[in-house]
Design a protein around this motif. Sequence first.
Motif, PDB file in Angstrom:
ATOM      1  N   ALA A   3       0.850  -1.198   0.000  1.00  0.00           N
ATOM      2  CA  ALA A   3       0.000   0.000   0.000  1.00  0.00           C
ATOM      3  C   ALA A   3       0.881   1.242   0.000  1.00  0.00           C
ATOM      4  O   ALA A   3       1.165   1.822   1.041  1.00  0.00           O
ATOM      5  CB  ALA A   3      -0.924  -0.015   1.212  1.00  0.00           C
ATOM      6  N   PRO A   4       1.350   1.640  -1.186  1.00  0.00           N
ATOM      7  CA  PRO A   4       2.248   2.798  -1.276  1.00  0.00           C
ATOM      8  C   PRO A   4       1.482   4.123  -1.248  1.00  0.00           C
ATOM      9  O   PRO A   4       0.251   4.134  -1.331  1.00  0.00           O
ATOM     10  CB  PRO A   4       2.907   2.625  -2.647  1.00  0.00           C
ATOM     11  CG  PRO A   4       2.049   1.680  -3.410  1.00  0.00           C
ATOM     12  CD  PRO A   4       1.039   1.074  -2.487  1.00  0.00           C
ATOM     13  N   ILE A   5       2.221   5.194  -1.116  1.00  0.00           N
ATOM     14  CA  ILE A   5       1.689   6.517  -1.447  1.00  0.00           C
ATOM     15  C   ILE A   5       2.350   6.929  -2.754  1.00  0.00           C
ATOM     16  O   ILE A   5       3.574   6.952  -2.854  1.00  0.00           O
ATOM     17  CB  ILE A   5       1.972   7.554  -0.341  1.00  0.00           C
ATOM     18  CG1 ILE A   5       1.130   7.233   0.903  1.00  0.00           C
ATOM     19  CG2 ILE A   5       1.654   8.963  -0.846  1.00  0.00           C
ATOM     20  CD1 ILE A   5       1.381   8.161   2.090  1.00  0.00           C
ATOM     21  N   ASP A   6       1.526   7.193  -3.762  1.00  0.00           N
ATOM     22  CA  ASP A   6       2.027   7.651  -5.052  1.00  0.00           C
ATOM     23  C   ASP A   6       1.787   9.157  -5.193  1.00  0.00           C
ATOM     24  O   ASP A   6       0.750   9.665  -4.745  1.00  0.00           O
ATOM     25  CB  ASP A   6       1.295   6.953  -6.208  1.00  0.00           C
ATOM     26  CG  ASP A   6       1.842   5.553  -6.487  1.00  0.00           C
ATOM     27  OD1 ASP A   6       2.602   5.029  -5.656  1.00  0.00           O
ATOM     28  OD2 ASP A   6       1.497   5.002  -7.546  1.00  0.00           O
ATOM     29  N   VAL A   7       2.729   9.828  -5.814  1.00  0.00           N
ATOM     30  CA  VAL A   7       2.563  11.241  -6.165  1.00  0.00           C
ATOM     31  C   VAL A   7       2.590  11.343  -7.678  1.00  0.00           C
ATOM     32  O   VAL A   7       3.474  10.788  -8.332  1.00  0.00           O
ATOM     33  CB  VAL A   7       3.680  12.102  -5.536  1.00  0.00           C
ATOM     34  CG1 VAL A   7       3.688  13.502  -6.138  1.00  0.00           C
ATOM     35  CG2 VAL A   7       3.502  12.180  -4.022  1.00  0.00           C
ATOM     36  N   MET A   8       1.589  12.024  -8.234  1.00  0.00           N
ATOM     37  CA  MET A   8       1.511  12.181  -9.684  1.00  0.00           C
ATOM     38  C   MET A   8       1.312  13.644 -10.057  1.00  0.00           C
ATOM     39  O   MET A   8       0.716  14.407  -9.306  1.00  0.00           O
ATOM     40  CB  MET A   8       0.315  11.399 -10.251  1.00  0.00           C
ATOM     41  CG  MET A   8       0.479   9.899 -10.240  1.00  0.00           C
ATOM     42  SD  MET A   8      -1.005   9.094 -10.934  1.00  0.00           S
ATOM     43  CE  MET A   8      -0.417   7.389 -11.036  1.00  0.00           C
ATOM     44  N   THR A   9       1.817  13.992 -11.257  1.00  0.00           N
ATOM     45  CA  THR A   9       1.454  15.266 -11.871  1.00  0.00           C
ATOM     46  C   THR A   9       0.690  14.948 -13.150  1.00  0.00           C
ATOM     47  O   THR A   9       0.834  13.862 -13.720  1.00  0.00           O
ATOM     48  CB  THR A   9       2.702  16.113 -12.192  1.00  0.00           C
ATOM     49  OG1 THR A   9       3.603  15.324 -12.986  1.00  0.00           O
ATOM     50  CG2 THR A   9       3.417  16.544 -10.919  1.00  0.00           C
ATOM     51  N   PHE A  10      -0.126  15.913 -13.587  1.00  0.00           N
ATOM     52  CA  PHE A  10      -1.029  15.680 -14.715  1.00  0.00           C
ATOM     53  C   PHE A  10      -0.948  16.826 -15.718  1.00  0.00           C
ATOM     54  O   PHE A  10      -0.705  17.978 -15.334  1.00  0.00           O
ATOM     55  CB  PHE A  10      -2.470  15.565 -14.207  1.00  0.00           C
ATOM     56  CG  PHE A  10      -2.649  14.484 -13.182  1.00  0.00           C
ATOM     57  CD1 PHE A  10      -3.011  13.196 -13.558  1.00  0.00           C
ATOM     58  CD2 PHE A  10      -2.415  14.738 -11.838  1.00  0.00           C
ATOM     59  CE1 PHE A  10      -3.149  12.189 -12.616  1.00  0.00           C
ATOM     60  CE2 PHE A  10      -2.555  13.731 -10.881  1.00  0.00           C
ATOM     61  CZ  PHE A  10      -2.923  12.459 -11.279  1.00  0.00           C
ATOM     62  N   ASP A  11      -1.178  16.494 -16.991  1.00  0.00           N
ATOM     63  CA  ASP A  11      -1.242  17.550 -17.995  1.00  0.00           C
ATOM     64  C   ASP A  11      -2.687  18.060 -18.126  1.00  0.00           C
ATOM     65  O   ASP A  11      -3.580  17.623 -17.384  1.00  0.00           O
ATOM     66  CB  ASP A  11      -0.662  17.073 -19.337  1.00  0.00           C
ATOM     67  CG  ASP A  11      -1.535  16.034 -20.035  1.00  0.00           C
ATOM     68  OD1 ASP A  11      -2.676  15.795 -19.599  1.00  0.00           O
ATOM     69  OD2 ASP A  11      -1.061  15.471 -21.040  1.00  0.00           O
ATOM     70  N   ASP A  12      -2.889  18.971 -19.053  1.00  0.00           N
ATOM     71  CA  ASP A  12      -4.207  19.613 -19.189  1.00  0.00           C
ATOM     72  C   ASP A  12      -5.308  18.622 -19.533  1.00  0.00           C
ATOM     73  O   ASP A  12      -6.488  18.882 -19.271  1.00  0.00           O
ATOM     74  CB  ASP A  12      -4.152  20.701 -20.280  1.00  0.00           C
ATOM     75  CG  ASP A  12      -3.257  21.865 -19.860  1.00  0.00           C
ATOM     76  OD1 ASP A  12      -2.784  21.856 -18.703  1.00  0.00           O
ATOM     77  OD2 ASP A  12      -3.045  22.768 -20.682  1.00  0.00           O
ATOM     78  N   ASP A  13      -4.937  17.496 -20.130  1.00  0.00           N
ATOM     79  CA  ASP A  13      -5.939  16.482 -20.488  1.00  0.00           C
ATOM     80  C   ASP A  13      -6.150  15.451 -19.382  1.00  0.00           C
ATOM     81  O   ASP A  13      -6.859  14.461 -19.589  1.00  0.00           O
ATOM     82  CB  ASP A  13      -5.508  15.754 -21.772  1.00  0.00           C
ATOM     83  CG  ASP A  13      -5.396  16.714 -22.946  1.00  0.00           C
ATOM     84  OD1 ASP A  13      -6.256  17.608 -23.041  1.00  0.00           O
ATOM     85  OD2 ASP A  13      -4.453  16.578 -23.746  1.00  0.00           O
ATOM     86  N   GLY A  14      -5.514  15.660 -18.242  1.00  0.00           N
ATOM     87  CA  GLY A  14      -5.653  14.716 -17.133  1.00  0.00           C
ATOM     88  C   GLY A  14      -4.791  13.480 -17.301  1.00  0.00           C
ATOM     89  O   GLY A  14      -4.954  12.503 -16.571  1.00  0.00           O
ATOM     90  N   LYS A  15      -3.858  13.518 -18.266  1.00  0.00           N
ATOM     91  CA  LYS A  15      -2.925  12.392 -18.403  1.00  0.00           C
ATOM     92  C   LYS A  15      -1.761  12.564 -17.423  1.00  0.00           C
ATOM     93  O   LYS A  15      -1.381  13.692 -17.081  1.00  0.00           O
ATOM     94  CB  LYS A  15      -2.399  12.309 -19.844  1.00  0.00           C
ATOM     95  CG  LYS A  15      -3.489  11.868 -20.824  1.00  0.00           C
ATOM     96  CD  LYS A  15      -2.914  11.036 -21.955  1.00  0.00           C
ATOM     97  CE  LYS A  15      -4.024  10.412 -22.772  1.00  0.00           C
ATOM     98  NZ  LYS A  15      -3.536   9.393 -23.701  1.00  0.00           N
TER      99      LYS A  15
END
Lengths: 124, 124
Positions: free
Chosen positions: A96-108
């Motif tokens: 059960a990790p903690i993930d950090v994400m960034t997203f572009d304008d299209d939510g990708k």
Amino acid sequence: MAPSAEDIRKTVERYIEAVATGTADDVVALYAEGATVEDPVGTEPRTSVESLREFYGVIEPLKQTGELLTLKIAGNSAAFHFSLVTDLGEQKLEIAPIDVMTFDDDGKITSMRAFWSQEDMITS
Amino acid sequence: MAPSAEDIRKTVERYIEAVATGTADDVVALYAEGATVEDPVGTEPRTSVESLREFYGVIEPLKQTGELLTLKIAGNSAAFHFSLVTDLGEQKLEIAPIDVMTFDDDGKITSMRAFWSQEDMITS
């Protein structure tokens, strides 16, 4: 235009579902071109589509269930705690990790960094 | 030498305790020289000791309780979910962000980024 919180939530939910029950291609399709994956944090980031496909290909054949536990969104970024349980037959392996994400304008997804260590892998 | 997982855990626990019940100086003492604070993620990072002291000074007089909910350590970094409940007399305000921190060799915080948005503030 920046992705909405709803866009981000949808991508995160699709990601967990794809990681648990989808194909490597399903997961990779959620990433933007040029995206990077550092899993776990501290290892060399993967920067090509091929390396992402290879990474998710390893878990593709596994029988897994995923669950989103906590999601915090800030601007075009998100941090989320999720559980991934792998059915190994007689045993279950939970991580059960903690993930950090960034997203572009299209939510990708433009980047993913996963925070976990060996101690977070629990067999039962 | 990189900080041990135990060093990181101790700093995180001290941080939550200091934020909840300590002074701004108690919190700032856990940061390394030159540390940066981006709270919430997407805002301009604070980069000076004075701006950190100002930031934590705002919550210093509040009556708060803090609780560590989940901590994931990876290398010299950590991501953790914690709850901070502020007693406003007739009401309670709860916020439970996910913070990401990096640490120096002495286990001092070199950067903090807090993932949360207005929706994560809950009054009861």
